[in-house]
Design an enzyme around this catalytic site. Structure first.
Site, mmCIF file in Angstrom:
data_model
loop_
_atom_site.group_PDB
_atom_site.id
_atom_site.type_symbol
_atom_site.label_atom_id
_atom_site.label_comp_id
_atom_site.label_asym_id
_atom_site.label_seq_id
_atom_site.Cartn_x
_atom_site.Cartn_y
_atom_site.Cartn_z
ATOM 1 N N GLY A 73 0.662 -1.196 -0.056
ATOM 2 C CA GLY A 73 -0.331 -0.190 0.116
ATOM 3 C C GLY A 73 0.951 1.584 -0.031
ATOM 4 O O GLY A 73 0.429 2.037 -1.142
ATOM 5 N N HIS A 74 1.648 1.517 1.075
ATOM 6 C CA HIS A 74 3.189 2.608 0.682
ATOM 7 C C HIS A 74 3.922 2.348 -0.528
ATOM 8 O O HIS A 74 3.558 3.966 -0.802
ATOM 9 C CB HIS A 74 3.781 2.631 2.196
ATOM 10 C CG HIS A 74 2.987 1.991 3.177
ATOM 11 N ND1 HIS A 74 3.597 1.271 4.725
ATOM 12 C CD2 HIS A 74 2.815 2.608 3.953
ATOM 13 C CE1 HIS A 74 2.455 1.846 5.757
ATOM 14 N NE2 HIS A 74 2.488 2.445 5.640
ATOM 15 N N SER A 82 0.285 -2.357 8.024
ATOM 16 C CA SER A 82 0.709 -2.795 8.972
ATOM 17 C C SER A 82 0.813 -3.222 10.244
ATOM 18 O O SER A 82 1.268 -4.190 10.584
ATOM 19 C CB SER A 82 2.050 -1.489 9.917
ATOM 20 O OG SER A 82 2.293 -0.792 8.303
#
Ligand code: PAF
Length: 314
Positions: free
Chosen positions: A41-42, A218
């Site tokens: 995602g990051h 996370s």
């Protein structure tokens, strides 16, 4: 494609100097704020930044100001070396990783301790009180922060918006990227930037999911295999709600009940299920215009959030 490791900057003055020097060369700065333990995602935000800006800065800073004393700050996962490796592997790379030691410490010794994630110590900011070394300014987006996650996490958005404001003032980006998984956070930052006249474009990027539908986070590493399997009830029920809405089921109470039943049936503990207007985040009773269905639920000790936008409707 060429890949290279990013330059790591630990000091806020050095960060600002770097940004100003880059801007003086006529280049635009893309910024991806993170708390580390990076996942796909990051990295999708980093790729987006590489497309829209000349240089990319990623910040890695676990912000104590957005955790309440009962929340998971001490167990928040971190892997700085792993994060650097992931960022280096993004095609084209990342220019700078800004990894400050303590952004609420206004005393001497701003230089960080390389490799550590020291956020406590003498200069740590308290989440609920003014900081030990004099931090007492908070930025709040008073209406948008009230509902959804704001109800069960009353200091969360105050902490997020304050740290993002600080990071914007240090990094001075032209464009900043936020994942839509944290939908309320994205909308709040958009509003803050508009209301306070930051000249920064805020881009919201689509949620990145695991193959089985779990929204990347996370926190997912803290789920047991069984909890992870059960947590799929969130994305499954959200997708079902969207399909039902497309078939003309627009009664929000019924859609929310369906989602709650699915999650509770999988032993999840629901924090909230809400269907809200996409910009104002005001709850709606019937889907008549674009909405977002937002969920927060606990599986074991892990609180997960997810959402789905419904823009085309019957
Ligand atoms: O979304 C996050 O990871 C954090 O809330 C952010 C925006 C980096 C602020 O600490």
């Amino acid at each position: 494609m060429e890949t290279r490791g990013p330059e790591v900057i630990r000091d806020k003055e050095a960060m600002r100097k770097w940004s100003r020097s880059v801007r003086s060369q006529g280049k635009t700065i893309g910024f991806v704020p993170t708390m580390g333990y990076l996942h796909e995602g990051h990295l999708s935000l980093v790729r987006e930044s590489r497309k829209l800006a000349d240089v990319t800065v990623v910040s890695i800073y676990v912000n104590p100001g957005q955790f309440s004393p009962t929340e998971d700050l001490s167990t928040y996962p971190s892997d700085f070396a792993g994060d650097l490796a992931k960022l280096s592997a993004v095609p084209g790379g990342v220019d700078v990783v800004f990894h400050p030691k303590n952004l609420y410490d206004y005393g001497v010794g701003e230089e960080g301790v390389t490799g550590s994630r020291r956020i406590g110590g003498g200069g740590a900011v308290s989440c609920v009180e003014n900081g030990g070394l004099g931090h007492e300014t908070w930025v709040r987006v008073e209406g948008l922060e009230k509902g959804l996650c704001g109800k069960s996490r009353p200091v969360f958005f105050r902490g997020v918006v304050t740290i993002v404001t600080k990071l914007f003032n240090i990094v001075e980006p032209d464009v900043a990227f936020f994942g839509k998984k944290d939908y309320q956070q994205w909308r709040i930052i958009q509003r803050m930037v508009r209301d306070l006249d930051f000249g920064i474009k805020i881009v919201g990027s689509e949620i990145v999911r695991e193959q089985d539908g779990l929204a990347m986070s996370s926190r997912n590493v803290r789920l047991s295999a069984e909890e992870r399997e059960k947590a799929l009830s969130i994305s499954r029920s959200l997708a079902k709600a969207k399909a039902f809405a497309a078939e003309g089921q627009t009664n929000c109470t019924e859609l929310k009940d369906m989602i709650i039943q699915e999650i509770v049936g999988a032993s999840g503990r629901v924090d909230y299920v809400e269907i809200v207007e996409q910009e104002s985040l005001e709850p709606v009773e019937k889907i008549k215009s674009p909405v977002v269905v937002c969920v927060a639920a606990w599986f074991g000790t892990v609180r997960l959030i997810d959402n789905i936008e419904i823009s085309g409707f019957a």
